[in-house]
Design a protein around this motif. Structure first.
Motif, PDB file in Angstrom:
ATOM      1  N   UNK A 130     -32.466 -18.108 -12.180  1.00 12.59           N
ATOM      2  CA  UNK A 130     -32.171 -19.184 -13.118  1.00 12.59           C
ATOM      3  C   UNK A 130     -33.471 -19.556 -13.816  1.00 12.59           C
ATOM      4  N   UNK A 131     -33.399 -19.626 -15.152  1.00 14.34           N
ATOM      5  CA  UNK A 131     -34.557 -20.025 -15.954  1.00 14.34           C
ATOM      6  C   UNK A 131     -34.033 -20.768 -17.181  1.00 14.34           C
ATOM      7  N   UNK A 132     -34.571 -21.960 -17.414  1.00 12.52           N
ATOM      8  CA  UNK A 132     -34.167 -22.771 -18.573  1.00 12.52           C
ATOM      9  C   UNK A 132     -32.651 -22.931 -18.667  1.00 12.52           C
ATOM     10  N   UNK A 176     -27.880  -3.469 -17.087  1.00 17.61           N
ATOM     11  CA  UNK A 176     -26.882  -4.358 -17.688  1.00 17.61           C
ATOM     12  C   UNK A 176     -27.275  -5.765 -17.276  1.00 17.61           C
ATOM     13  N   UNK A 177     -27.444  -6.640 -18.266  1.00 19.69           N
ATOM     14  CA  UNK A 177     -27.911  -8.002 -18.019  1.00 19.69           C
ATOM     15  C   UNK A 177     -26.901  -8.997 -18.551  1.00 19.69           C
ATOM     16  N   UNK A 178     -26.504  -9.913 -17.700  1.00 19.74           N
ATOM     17  CA  UNK A 178     -25.534 -10.950 -18.026  1.00 19.74           C
ATOM     18  C   UNK A 178     -26.258 -12.289 -17.983  1.00 19.74           C
ATOM     19  N   UNK A 179     -26.197 -13.046 -19.077  1.00 16.11           N
ATOM     20  CA  UNK A 179     -26.796 -14.381 -19.142  1.00 16.11           C
ATOM     21  C   UNK A 179     -25.676 -15.408 -19.283  1.00 16.11           C
ATOM     22  N   UNK A 180     -25.659 -16.380 -18.363  1.00 11.19           N
ATOM     23  CA  UNK A 180     -24.640 -17.439 -18.361  1.00 11.19           C
ATOM     24  C   UNK A 180     -25.311 -18.801 -18.306  1.00 11.19           C
ATOM     25  N   UNK A 181     -24.836 -19.752 -19.124  1.00 13.13           N
ATOM     26  CA  UNK A 181     -25.399 -21.105 -19.032  1.00 13.13           C
ATOM     27  C   UNK A 181     -24.994 -21.739 -17.694  1.00 13.13           C
ATOM     28  N   UNK A 182     -25.890 -22.555 -17.152  1.00 14.22           N
ATOM     29  CA  UNK A 182     -25.545 -23.247 -15.907  1.00 14.22           C
ATOM     30  C   UNK A 182     -25.882 -24.713 -16.001  1.00 14.22           C
TER      31      UNK A 182
END
Length: 93
Positions: A18-20, A87-93
């Motif tokens: 998790x970052x930003x 494969x990179x998945x970015x999800x807001x948290x």
């Protein structure tokens, strides 16, 4: 994960961080990577590399990953990375 385990040969690396306020999940395998003509459409439904047309699978796995990412306000990206595929998945948290 299924694609990486099936096509990735030796080692599959999975990371989560998790970052930003963004969760980044990455899967990196040591397989042959995507054929150059497939990479731009890797997330299209039913997209499969020619060599995998005789193996199991329907070409829906990455399309499903993208649909889930977009439904949750995220993104997904695939690239050939050195000796394999990332494969990179970015999800807001």
């Amino acid at each position: 994960m299924d694609n990486a385990l099936r096509h990735g040969h030796v080692t599959v690396h999975v990371t989560a961080a998790v970052h930003d306020d963004t969760l980044r999940l990455s899967v990196l395998d040591e397989g042959p990577g995507f054929p150059s003509q497939l990479l731009p459409r890797a997330f299209d439904r039913f997209a499969r590399a020619e060599a995998s047309r005789t193996s199991e699978g329907s070409g829906l796995g990455l399309a499903f990953v993208e649909a889930v990412a977009v439904a949750h306000g995220g993104t997904v990206h695939a690239e050939n990375a050195g000796k394999g595929t990332a494969v990179t998945l970015d999800l807001p948290c």
